[in-house]
Each structure stands twice: as structure tokens, then as C-alpha cells.
Design a protein around this motif. Structure first.
Motif, PDB file in Angstrom:
ATOM      1  N   THR A 104      -5.932  -9.617   6.077  1.00  0.00           N
ATOM      2  CA  THR A 104      -5.345  -9.334   4.764  1.00  0.00           C
ATOM      3  C   THR A 104      -5.107  -7.834   4.647  1.00  0.00           C
ATOM      4  OG1 THR A 104      -6.500 -11.209   3.759  1.00  0.00           O
ATOM      5  CG2 THR A 104      -5.646  -9.529   2.273  1.00  0.00           C
ATOM      6  N   LYS A 106      -2.739  -4.544   2.366  1.00  0.00           N
ATOM      7  CA  LYS A 106      -2.054  -4.179   1.119  1.00  0.00           C
ATOM      8  C   LYS A 106      -0.827  -3.338   1.455  1.00  0.00           C
ATOM      9  CE  LYS A 106      -4.280  -3.211  -2.683  1.00  0.00           C
ATOM     10  NZ  LYS A 106      -5.118  -2.545  -3.722  1.00  0.00           N
ATOM     11  N   CYS A 117       1.318  -0.787   5.770  1.00  0.00           N
ATOM     12  CA  CYS A 117       0.250  -1.627   5.232  1.00  0.00           C
ATOM     13  C   CYS A 117      -1.106  -0.957   5.434  1.00  0.00           C
ATOM     14  CB  CYS A 117       0.237  -2.984   5.928  1.00  0.00           C
ATOM     15  SG  CYS A 117       1.788  -3.895   5.819  1.00  0.00           S
ATOM     16  N   ASP A 148       1.355  -5.252  -3.122  1.00  0.00           N
ATOM     17  CA  ASP A 148       1.159  -6.657  -2.751  1.00  0.00           C
ATOM     18  C   ASP A 148       0.070  -6.775  -1.689  1.00  0.00           C
ATOM     19  OD1 ASP A 148       3.184  -7.401  -4.436  1.00  0.00           O
ATOM     20  OD2 ASP A 148       4.634  -7.880  -2.864  1.00  0.00           O
ATOM     21  N   GLU A 149      -0.792  -7.773  -1.839  1.00  0.00           N
ATOM     22  CA  GLU A 149      -1.761  -8.116  -0.801  1.00  0.00           C
ATOM     23  C   GLU A 149      -1.254  -9.354  -0.082  1.00  0.00           C
ATOM     24  OE1 GLU A 149      -5.806  -8.432  -1.966  1.00  0.00           O
ATOM     25  OE2 GLU A 149      -5.985  -6.319  -2.535  1.00  0.00           O
ATOM     26  N   ILE A 150      -1.115  -9.262   1.233  1.00  0.00           N
ATOM     27  CA  ILE A 150      -0.557 -10.360   2.009  1.00  0.00           C
ATOM     28  C   ILE A 150      -1.393 -10.587   3.265  1.00  0.00           C
ATOM     29  CG2 ILE A 150       1.800  -9.938   1.194  1.00  0.00           C
ATOM     30  CD1 ILE A 150       2.363  -8.608   3.930  1.00  0.00           C
ATOM     31  N   ASN A 151      -1.274 -11.775   3.821  1.00  0.00           N
ATOM     32  CA  ASN A 151      -1.862 -12.056   5.123  1.00  0.00           C
ATOM     33  C   ASN A 151      -0.825 -11.771   6.198  1.00  0.00           C
ATOM     34  OD1 ASN A 151      -4.343 -12.940   4.108  1.00  0.00           O
ATOM     35  ND2 ASN A 151      -3.590 -15.021   3.817  1.00  0.00           N
TER      36      ASN A 151
END
Length: 242
Positions: A104, A106, A117, A148-151
Motif C-alpha cells: 500500500t 500514497k 508514491c 490517494d492510498e492505493i495498492n
């Protein structure tokens, strides 16, 4: 004081970057100062520019507490180090990552070539635009916003430890995306690329089809398209813009 003794990594908001590019952090109980040279790995050597510090104002930063002292007026404040927190993160977490790991992150900054990121304590990795989706996009902002927090998947790690990320593998295969559509349907899509030979329309993040050239079509427009053919063996979709 306990965090200082244990070497804990803490997080708080940076409220000011002063004229010497020291970061001032609001600790609630007192003021914290991250001296410029402790602001990030590479600042002292010149490998990292001071914009990496200036851009943190108004945002959370990770740090360790180096010491607690007092100014000439007797007011207590804490000396902090973001560099030490980043080194601990690299040593205890980032060094254990391998290509194929899902993590994960950001989103911190968007450029036309990709998204930067935060993978931990302000350590940055790049998500290139061509790794965001199979469907063509003109800019990472078509998918993401800062914060945004993404995988993501760790795509590669070079000899210097620089990490490159990928996102498109997490959006499903072509077959999985195509299974949601049927030949003969008319559906909504987004124009992602306009070429001399046709218009690429995104039906899903990992599925785009090619429509015949049409005047007046612009990138980013929503379009209604008729699914003329689904060709699984060629992984292609033929469309007609309605």
C-alpha cells in the motif's frame, strides 16, 4: 521522552518551513524542529533537492526524536530527524521487499510520465504511466489524485535500491474485464487516444477498444459505443462510436 529513548518513529504535521529550510512540526505538547540536513536522505549530499522539504508543509511527516532541549527563553522543544526515520524504514521494511510483492502506497505527486508514491516514511518510488493500466491514458491524473492510498505491485528493484511500481496487474486480466461486456451491446466509454487510423475508447481500466476514425472526437470525452466485435484470441475489441 519515551519515543526518544526507544527510537520510535512518530508522525505529525509540518506547519512551517523556515528560511533555512528547517521544518517546524506541531507535536501538540511542544514545538518540534527537523533541521534541514535531517529533513530527508540525500539532502546533505545534494542528491535530493530542498523542494522535498518545502513541499511537506501542511502534510504529515515521519520522524524520530533526537533530543528534547530548551531555547533561550526556557521553552522546551524537540529536535527531530526525518532522515533517521527513512533509514529505519529502508532497513526494516523496504529492504525486505521483492518484485511481485503487493504493498500500500500514497500518491504524493503526479507528472505526465507517472505518479510518485510514498512507500514509507517519505521514501519515494515511481509508478510509470505505462504501468497504470492497459488502457491508454494521457496523464496519471486520469486515474489518481494526490493523497490517494492505493495498492500496487513492486515491479522491479535496481542495483541502487530504486523501486519501480505497477498498478495494472491488480485491475484484472483482459479476459476478466471483457467478461463484463457482450457483442452487440451499446455502452459508455472514455476516449483515451485519437489516432489517424482510429479512436481508442476505454470500456474498463484494463480494457479498451478501437473505433473507426470520427471527426470532432477529443481525448477525455465520454462516448457511447456499439460493441461490434469481441475477439478473445486477439485480445481486441472493435467498436463503433454512436
Amino acid at each position: 521522552s519515551e519515543a526518544c529513548a526507544r527510537g520510535d518513529v512518530l508522525e505529525a504535521a509540518a506547519v512551517v518551513c523556515d528560511a533555512e529550510h528547517n521544518l517546524i512540526v506541531n507535536l501538540g505538547c511542544m514545538r518540534g524542529i527537523i533541521p534541514r540536513n535531517e529533513g530527508a536522505i540525500g539532502i546533505q549530499s545534494g542528491q535530493v533537492r530542498d523542494i522535498a522539504l518545502i513541499s511537506r508543509v501542511g502534510k504529515p511527516v515521519c520522524f524520530t526524536v533526537s533530543s528534547i532541549t530548551s531555547d533561550s527563553a526556557g521553552t522546551s522543544y524537540a529536535l527531530l530527524s526525518r532522515r533517521t526515520a527513512q533509514e529505519k524504514c529502508r532497513r526494516n521494511y523496504i529492504s525486505s521487499l521483492h518484485p511481485g510483492d503487493i504493498i500500500t502506497v500514497k500518491i504524493t505527486h503526479l507528472e505526465n510520465f507517472g505518479a510518485f508514491c510514498d512507500i514509507g516514511c517519505g521514501c519515494i518510488a515511481l509508478l510509470p504511466i505505462d504501468a497504470i493500466s492497459v488502457s491508454r491514458i494521457s496523464h496519471p491524473k486520469d486515474r489518481f489524485s494526490c493523497g490517494d492510498e492505493i495498492n500496487v505491485i513492486v515491479r522491479s528493484i535496481d542495483e541502487s535500491g530504486r523501486i519501480t511500481l505497477s498498478f495494472k496487474e491488480l485491475l484484472g486480466t483482459w479476459e476478466e474485464n471483457a467478461a463484463n461486456f457482450v457483442q452487440g451491446e451499446t455502452v459508455s466509454g472514455i476516449v483515451r487516444s485519437v489516432e489517424d487510423y482510429g479512436v481508442f475508447v476505454e470500456l474498463a481500466p484494463n480494457l479498451a477498444g478501437l473505433a473507426e476514425p470520427r471527426a470532432g472526437v477529443k481525448i477525455g470525452q465520454h462516448a457511447s459505443v456499439y460493441i461490434k466485435n469481441l475477439l478473445p484470441d486477439k485480445m481486441k475489441v472493435k467498436l463503433i462510436i454512436i
